[in-house]
Design a protein around this motif. Structure first.
Motif, PDB file in Angstrom:
ATOM      1  N   ALA A 113      43.859  41.780  36.974  1.00 24.25           N
ATOM      2  CA  ALA A 113      42.492  41.261  37.054  1.00 24.25           C
ATOM      3  C   ALA A 113      42.469  39.747  36.924  1.00 24.25           C
ATOM      4  O   ALA A 113      43.372  39.147  36.331  1.00 24.25           O
ATOM      5  N   ASN A 114      41.424  39.145  37.479  1.00 27.95           N
ATOM      6  CA  ASN A 114      41.207  37.721  37.227  1.00 27.95           C
ATOM      7  C   ASN A 114      40.742  37.561  35.782  1.00 27.95           C
ATOM      8  O   ASN A 114      40.292  38.518  35.143  1.00 27.95           O
ATOM      9  N   HIS A 115      40.866  36.339  35.264  1.00 24.84           N
ATOM     10  CA  HIS A 115      40.660  36.138  33.823  1.00 24.84           C
ATOM     11  C   HIS A 115      39.685  34.993  33.581  1.00 24.84           C
ATOM     12  O   HIS A 115      40.024  33.825  33.771  1.00 24.84           O
ATOM     13  N   GLN A 116      38.463  35.331  33.139  1.00 25.76           N
ATOM     14  CA  GLN A 116      37.449  34.315  32.892  1.00 25.76           C
ATOM     15  C   GLN A 116      37.231  34.034  31.412  1.00 25.76           C
ATOM     16  O   GLN A 116      36.820  32.939  31.043  1.00 25.76           O
ATOM     17  N   ALA A 117      37.491  35.028  30.553  1.00 28.21           N
ATOM     18  CA  ALA A 117      37.253  34.851  29.121  1.00 28.21           C
ATOM     19  C   ALA A 117      38.073  35.864  28.336  1.00 28.21           C
ATOM     20  O   ALA A 117      38.550  36.861  28.884  1.00 28.21           O
ATOM     21  N   TRP A 118      38.202  35.626  27.024  1.00 24.02           N
ATOM     22  CA  TRP A 118      39.061  36.481  26.202  1.00 24.02           C
ATOM     23  C   TRP A 118      38.546  37.913  26.112  1.00 24.02           C
ATOM     24  O   TRP A 118      39.307  38.846  25.854  1.00 24.02           O
ATOM     25  N   PHE A 119      37.241  38.113  26.334  1.00 31.38           N
ATOM     26  CA  PHE A 119      36.674  39.459  26.212  1.00 31.38           C
ATOM     27  C   PHE A 119      36.629  40.209  27.543  1.00 31.38           C
ATOM     28  O   PHE A 119      35.998  41.257  27.643  1.00 31.38           O
ATOM     29  N   ASP A 120      37.299  39.709  28.576  1.00 32.92           N
ATOM     30  CA  ASP A 120      37.341  40.418  29.858  1.00 32.92           C
ATOM     31  C   ASP A 120      37.758  41.887  29.729  1.00 32.92           C
ATOM     32  O   ASP A 120      37.193  42.749  30.417  1.00 32.92           O
ATOM     33  N   MET A 122      46.935  43.532  33.019  1.00 34.13           N
ATOM     34  CA  MET A 122      47.497  42.186  33.037  1.00 34.13           C
ATOM     35  C   MET A 122      46.528  41.210  33.698  1.00 34.13           C
ATOM     36  O   MET A 122      45.750  41.589  34.573  1.00 34.13           O
ATOM     37  N   PHE A 123      46.626  39.964  33.264  1.00 36.45           N
ATOM     38  CA  PHE A 123      45.852  38.883  33.864  1.00 36.45           C
ATOM     39  C   PHE A 123      46.855  37.891  34.448  1.00 36.45           C
ATOM     40  O   PHE A 123      47.270  36.938  33.780  1.00 36.45           O
ATOM     41  N   PRO A 124      47.279  38.117  35.692  1.00 34.54           N
ATOM     42  CA  PRO A 124      48.399  37.347  36.253  1.00 34.54           C
ATOM     43  C   PRO A 124      48.127  35.874  36.508  1.00 34.54           C
ATOM     44  O   PRO A 124      49.058  35.140  36.853  1.00 34.54           O
ATOM     45  N   GLU A 125      46.880  35.416  36.337  1.00 38.69           N
ATOM     46  CA  GLU A 125      46.646  33.971  36.425  1.00 38.69           C
ATOM     47  C   GLU A 125      47.331  33.246  35.266  1.00 38.69           C
ATOM     48  O   GLU A 125      47.665  32.070  35.374  1.00 38.69           O
ATOM     49  N   GLY A 126      47.475  33.942  34.142  1.00 40.88           N
ATOM     50  CA  GLY A 126      48.148  33.348  32.999  1.00 40.88           C
ATOM     51  C   GLY A 126      47.244  32.580  32.061  1.00 40.88           C
ATOM     52  O   GLY A 126      47.612  32.300  30.921  1.00 40.88           O
ATOM     53  N   ARG A 127      46.052  32.225  32.511  1.00 39.35           N
ATOM     54  CA  ARG A 127      45.076  31.541  31.661  1.00 39.35           C
ATOM     55  C   ARG A 127      43.695  31.709  32.276  1.00 39.35           C
ATOM     56  O   ARG A 127      43.548  32.208  33.386  1.00 39.35           O
ATOM     57  N   TYR A 128      42.676  31.272  31.538  1.00 38.09           N
ATOM     58  CA  TYR A 128      41.305  31.475  31.991  1.00 38.09           C
ATOM     59  C   TYR A 128      40.979  30.621  33.211  1.00 38.09           C
ATOM     60  O   TYR A 128      41.375  29.462  33.302  1.00 38.09           O
ATOM     61  N   SER A 129      40.205  31.208  34.127  1.00 37.61           N
ATOM     62  CA  SER A 129      39.679  30.434  35.251  1.00 37.61           C
ATOM     63  C   SER A 129      38.275  29.930  34.950  1.00 37.61           C
ATOM     64  O   SER A 129      37.812  28.972  35.550  1.00 37.61           O
ATOM     65  N   ARG A 130      37.583  30.611  34.016  1.00 38.18           N
ATOM     66  CA  ARG A 130      36.248  30.211  33.551  1.00 38.18           C
ATOM     67  C   ARG A 130      35.276  29.945  34.701  1.00 38.18           C
ATOM     68  O   ARG A 130      34.648  28.896  34.786  1.00 38.18           O
ATOM     69  N   GLY A 131      35.171  30.914  35.598  1.00 39.60           N
ATOM     70  CA  GLY A 131      34.185  30.823  36.664  1.00 39.60           C
ATOM     71  C   GLY A 131      34.631  30.047  37.876  1.00 39.60           C
ATOM     72  O   GLY A 131      33.960  30.052  38.903  1.00 39.60           O
ATOM     73  N   ARG A 132      35.763  29.352  37.761  1.00 32.14           N
ATOM     74  CA  ARG A 132      36.257  28.590  38.902  1.00 32.14           C
ATOM     75  C   ARG A 132      37.009  29.510  39.857  1.00 32.14           C
ATOM     76  O   ARG A 132      37.100  30.706  39.651  1.00 32.14           O
ATOM     77  N   ALA A 133      37.560  28.924  40.904  1.00 36.80           N
ATOM     78  CA  ALA A 133      38.300  29.711  41.894  1.00 36.80           C
ATOM     79  C   ALA A 133      39.509  30.381  41.246  1.00 36.80           C
ATOM     80  O   ALA A 133      40.037  29.909  40.232  1.00 36.80           O
TER      81      ALA A 133
END
Length: 204
Positions: A40-47, A115-126
């Motif tokens: 999944a994409n990762h926007q926040a710790w509570f995803d 898993m959140f394969p981005e590795g860190r938050y995107s916080r609404g960005r691309a």
């Protein structure tokens, strides 16, 4: 069989997110049979609270968290494993040996890992570039990846619209004669395209 605490918390979280937020969850028919990986994409710790409740309660869905910042209290070290959270100590985006071993053990037992394969938050960005680990895990364990796109968790407030889209599973069926690096890149690209497409579709 998931621990009773996990089942109780899962049901409680589902009640909370469906009553305090305007959640639109689609694609549950795409969920494959275990074992598999949720990416999944990762926007926040509570995803995870907006993802796990829309998957079957069994088997328990495992997630990973940094040992240094999340497993930093004795009560956390006792509680978190009971709800499927295991510690990792990543170095430059790569999992430590114990984390790698846990991932393969869970999948080998027929389990599911989020898993959140981005590795860190995107916080609404691309959507950020994905780490190659998701491709290695899928190929070496021989399990599908279930792509999930989440929108709206970058700004948390009651009754906010949250979209959760579960895509069709991506099978680790790239040609076996390709070099490993090419097979991994192909898997990662397919996962990223699936999540990115779902995010774009939800914006329309």
């Amino acid at each position: 069989m998931p621990p009773r605490l996990y089942l109780v918390l899962s049901r409680l979280v589902r009640w909370i997110v469906t009553h305090l937020f305007r959640v639109s969850a689609t694609g549950m028919e795409n969920i494959p049979r275990p074992p598999f990986i949720i990416a999944a994409n990762h926007q926040a710790w509570f995803d995870p609270a907006f993802i796990i409740p829309f998957f079957p309660e069994r088997p328990l869905i495992y997630t990973m968290a940094k040992r240094e910042t999340v497993f930093n209290r004795a009560w956390k070290r006792r509680l978190l494993p009971m709800i499927g959270v295991f510690p990792i100590s990543p170095n430059k985006g790569e999992l430590d040996e114990q984390g790698l071993r846990t991932v393969y053990q869970v999948l080998d037992r027929g389990g599911v890992i989020l898993m959140f394969p981005e590795g860190r938050y995107s916080r609404g960005r691309a959507l950020r570039p994905l780490k190659n680990g998701i491709g290695y895990f899928a190929l070496q364990a021989g399990v599908p990846v279930c792509p999930v796109a989440v929108r709206g968790t970058d700004e948390m407030r009651p009754f906010r619209r949250i979209d959760v889209s579960i895509g069709a599973p991506i099978m680790p069926d790239v040609p076996a004669w390709w070099e490993l690096s090419r097979r991994v890149t192909s898997m990662v690209d397919r996962v990223r395209n699936a999540i990115s497409t779902a995010l774009s579709r939800r914006r329309a």
